[in-house]
Write an enzyme that holds these catalytic residues in place. Structure first.
Site, PDB file in Angstrom:
ATOM      1  N   ARG A 137       0.802  -1.278   0.163  1.00 53.24           N
ATOM      2  CA  ARG A 137       0.175  -0.160   0.027  1.00 53.24           C
ATOM      3  C   ARG A 137       1.068   1.395   0.012  1.00 53.24           C
ATOM      4  NH1 ARG A 137      -2.412  -3.520   3.943  1.00 53.24           N
ATOM      5  NH2 ARG A 137      -4.398  -4.186   3.350  1.00 53.24           N
ATOM      6  N   LYS A 174      -2.558  -1.313   8.456  1.00 50.77           N
ATOM      7  CA  LYS A 174      -4.013  -1.322   8.539  1.00 50.77           C
ATOM      8  C   LYS A 174      -5.005  -2.320   9.260  1.00 50.77           C
ATOM      9  CE  LYS A 174      -7.749  -0.447   5.024  1.00 50.77           C
ATOM     10  NZ  LYS A 174      -8.166  -0.297   3.599  1.00 50.77           N
ATOM     11  N   ARG A 255      -0.749  -1.026  -7.149  1.00 52.10           N
ATOM     12  CA  ARG A 255      -1.022  -2.131  -6.286  1.00 52.10           C
ATOM     13  C   ARG A 255      -2.066  -3.013  -7.070  1.00 52.10           C
ATOM     14  NH1 ARG A 255      -1.459  -4.223  -0.872  1.00 52.10           N
ATOM     15  NH2 ARG A 255      -3.563  -4.413  -0.034  1.00 52.10           N
ATOM     16  N   HIS A 278      -4.725  -8.812   3.096  1.00 58.92           N
ATOM     17  CA  HIS A 278      -6.092  -8.786   3.369  1.00 58.92           C
ATOM     18  C   HIS A 278      -6.437  -9.916   4.453  1.00 58.92           C
ATOM     19  CE1 HIS A 278      -7.159  -6.797  -0.651  1.00 58.92           C
ATOM     20  NE2 HIS A 278      -6.600  -6.173   0.257  1.00 58.92           N
ATOM     21  N   TYR A 288     -10.861  -5.476  -5.431  1.00 48.94           N
ATOM     22  CA  TYR A 288      -9.863  -5.721  -6.803  1.00 48.94           C
ATOM     23  C   TYR A 288     -10.754  -6.681  -7.749  1.00 48.94           C
ATOM     24  CZ  TYR A 288      -6.238  -3.906  -3.885  1.00 48.94           C
ATOM     25  OH  TYR A 288      -5.509  -2.771  -2.961  1.00 48.94           O
TER      26      TYR A 288
END
Length: 322
Positions: A137, A174, A255, A278, A288
């Site tokens: 990211r 994140k 990305r 993720h 995505y």
């Protein structure tokens, strides 16, 4: 209403990052204060909020519209807890659908090759290579430390980067799954070795002005890069690539391109999800989904090979063919 929102901005949001605070202040200044700022709290009606949201929906995306509504709603909630108003009318007014946002996209394999080739002489090349070939990211790339980059064989481990930090509040990544260790290709190793040499020259040129934060991608003075500057320099680098409209690309789409290239080469979505950091494949598919199209179409391709006779009948004009 203006006083209520300003009170919330000053006290309730003191723990969030600088960028988030600035974003909330901008949403208040542009979208709340001019229209509802002068209204008395107790006089604000649900139908007024509904009309205000519908008016904003013509110019704001759905996500931005929800954020603006959230600023107003949380401000009202704080005022209600302090006895300044009996109810939070914003909670009665859901955010409508806003204008469509700019769809995300990814580089084709040829475009990605051109970007890597044509930006070799640009100081953003190493940033581009890590983003495109490792899939980090943007906030993870900007926070990457040399102490977490391992370019040589250590205990027979392949070269790798430890993604343990980001520029988010508190410096954490994140999500829990976002903290990951990723192997890097030989090309990335070579690029980072060259980049470290270039950075030593920057340090020498800056002299006493250099601030050593161990950052892999700092400014020319060693400080953390601002997202806007990164976007500007990224687009400047893309000017070297014929055929690319630099105004249509952002660092985050490197990305997306990483996912697209892996997907086209047949890597399973479970593996892509792990590389992306993720929490599960559902997030990967949601965010995505366009880049994963070759994988998601795999079922139809298999069925064509399993039932080729049905296709043949249809092509022959058989009315009974499904």
């Amino acid at each position: 209403m203006a006083q209520a929102v300003e009170d919330w901005l000053e006290f309730e949001r003191s723990t969030v990052g600088k960028k988030t605070k600035e974003g909330n202040e901008e949403k208040y200044r542009l979208h709340i204060k001019p229209y509802l700022g002068a209204r008395r709290l107790k006089d604000l009606r649900p139908d007024e909020v509904d009309r205000w949201l519908v008016m904003l929906s013509a110019s704001l995306s759905t996500s931005t519209l929800k954020q603006v509504r959230s600023v107003l709603g949380r401000s009202m909630r704080r005022a209600m807890k302090r006895g300044l108003v009996e109810r939070n009318v914003v909670e009665l007014c859901p955010a409508p659908t806003g204008r469509p946002g700019r769809p995300s996209k990814s580089l084709t394999l040829q475009q990605a090759s051109d970007v890597l080739d044509k930006t070799r002489g640009h100081h953003m090349h190493a940033y581009i290579a890590v983003s495109l070939l490792v899939g980090l990211r943007p906030e993870e790339v900007r926070a990457l430390r040399w102490s977490r980059v391992h370019l040589v064989d250590e205990d027979q481990r392949v070269p790798h980067v430890e993604v343990w930090r980001s520029v988010r509040v508190g410096g954490d990544v994140k999500t829990r799954k976002s903290r990951r260790t990723l192997a890097i290709s030989g090309y990335v190793v070579a690029v980072l070795e060259r980049h470290r040499q270039d950075q030593a020259e920057w340090r020498e040129a800056a002299g006493p002005r250099w601030e050593d934060h161990d950052l892999v991608f700092p400014s020319r003075l060693g400080t953390e890069q601002d997202a806007h500057n990164v976007r500007r320099m990224f687009r400047d680098a893309l000017k070297q690539v014929p055929g690319l409209d630099v105004t249509q690309w952002t660092p985050y789409e490197l990305r997306h391109s990483f996912v697209s290239i892996l997907s086209e080469r047949g890597l399973a979505i479970e593996e892509i999800s792990r590389l992306m950091g993720h929490s599960g494949t559902a997030v990967t598919e949601l965010v995505y989904r366009h880049e994963l199209r070759p994988v998601l179409e795999a079922g139809a391709s298999v069925m064509d090979t399993v039932f080729p006779s049905l296709n043949a009948k249809s092509e022959d004009g058989d009315d009974d063919a499904p």
